[in-house]
Motif scaffolding. Sequence first.
Motif, short mmCIF file in Angstrom:
data_model
loop_
_atom_site.label_atom_id
_atom_site.label_comp_id
_atom_site.label_asym_id
_atom_site.label_seq_id
_atom_site.Cartn_x
_atom_site.Cartn_y
_atom_site.Cartn_z
N MET A 1 0.84 -1.18 0.00
CA MET A 1 0.00 0.00 0.00
C MET A 1 0.88 1.24 0.00
N ARG A 2 0.59 2.18 -0.85
CA ARG A 2 1.37 3.40 -0.97
C ARG A 2 0.60 4.54 -0.32
N THR A 3 1.24 5.27 0.59
CA THR A 3 0.63 6.38 1.28
C THR A 3 0.86 7.64 0.47
N GLN A 4 -0.17 8.45 0.33
CA GLN A 4 -0.05 9.68 -0.43
C GLN A 4 0.60 10.76 0.43
N LEU A 5 1.54 11.49 -0.14
CA LEU A 5 2.20 12.59 0.54
C LEU A 5 1.44 13.86 0.21
N LEU A 6 0.98 14.56 1.23
CA LEU A 6 0.24 15.79 1.03
C LEU A 6 1.20 16.96 0.87
N ALA A 7 0.91 17.83 -0.05
CA ALA A 7 1.68 19.05 -0.21
C ALA A 7 0.68 20.18 -0.26
N ALA A 8 0.70 21.01 0.74
CA ALA A 8 -0.28 22.09 0.80
C ALA A 8 0.20 23.15 1.76
N ASN A 9 -0.51 24.26 1.76
CA ASN A 9 -0.28 25.29 2.76
C ASN A 9 -0.72 24.69 4.08
N PRO A 10 0.14 24.63 5.11
CA PRO A 10 -0.21 23.94 6.34
C PRO A 10 -1.52 24.42 6.95
N GLY A 11 -1.85 25.68 6.81
CA GLY A 11 -3.10 26.20 7.38
C GLY A 11 -4.34 25.67 6.69
N ASP A 12 -4.19 25.15 5.49
CA ASP A 12 -5.33 24.64 4.73
C ASP A 12 -5.57 23.15 4.94
N LEU A 13 -4.71 22.49 5.70
CA LEU A 13 -4.82 21.04 5.87
C LEU A 13 -5.88 20.69 6.90
N PRO A 14 -6.75 19.73 6.59
CA PRO A 14 -7.69 19.27 7.59
C PRO A 14 -6.95 18.48 8.66
N ARG A 15 -7.43 18.52 9.88
CA ARG A 15 -6.79 17.78 10.97
C ARG A 15 -7.31 16.36 11.00
N SER A 16 -6.41 15.42 10.93
CA SER A 16 -6.76 14.02 11.00
C SER A 16 -6.60 13.57 12.45
N ASP A 36 5.51 2.32 3.53
CA ASP A 36 4.89 1.67 4.68
C ASP A 36 4.74 2.65 5.84
N GLY A 37 3.98 3.69 5.62
CA GLY A 37 3.74 4.67 6.68
C GLY A 37 2.27 4.85 6.93
N ALA A 38 1.52 3.76 6.81
CA ALA A 38 0.07 3.83 6.91
C ALA A 38 -0.41 4.34 8.26
N GLY A 39 0.43 4.27 9.29
CA GLY A 39 0.04 4.74 10.61
C GLY A 39 0.18 6.24 10.79
N PHE A 40 0.70 6.93 9.77
CA PHE A 40 0.96 8.36 9.87
C PHE A 40 0.33 9.12 8.72
N GLU A 41 -0.03 10.37 8.99
CA GLU A 41 -0.44 11.29 7.92
C GLU A 41 0.83 11.99 7.46
N LEU A 42 1.24 11.77 6.22
CA LEU A 42 2.49 12.31 5.69
C LEU A 42 2.24 13.62 4.96
N ILE A 43 3.02 14.64 5.34
CA ILE A 43 2.85 15.98 4.77
C ILE A 43 4.22 16.53 4.40
#
Length: 134
Positions: A1-16, A36-43
């Motif tokens: 499983m591949r985890t998606q890396l988010l790239a955004a303005n930090p203020g615009d990110l929803p809180r998981s 293999d970082g399914a346990g983390f939200e990657l930003i």
Amino acid sequence: MRTQLLAANPGDLPRSESKPRVYLLSDEATTLLQKDGAGFELIQFSGSLPAGDAGRGVIVAGNPAVFSKAVGEAVAENRARVVYVLSAGEATVPPAAEGIPVFAFLLSPLQPVVLKSALRSAFENLELARSQAR
């Protein structure tokens, strides 16, 4: 499983609420955690964290650019911890780190189990510091 890396303005990110946030400024750590970082939200780390609890997380960096005033403030306010990745030829801590606490130093090449262990420990430390401050 591949985890998606988010790239955004930090203020615009929803809180998981379900996954701890890991801000990445290390290609090596990014590659390992995407596999293999399914346990983390990657930003992707943009240089600053949102104010307050919205941006709380651990920053994994292999670049001295992480040692900024904004990161120092986030660490002091118990909103962040820094895990720094030293390259194989790098024997000393970058001078830019002076005055900014680093939770852990890891040596490249990174091992997935070591990186994840450091992240879990950093999150536990962050939570402990926050609970003691209440």
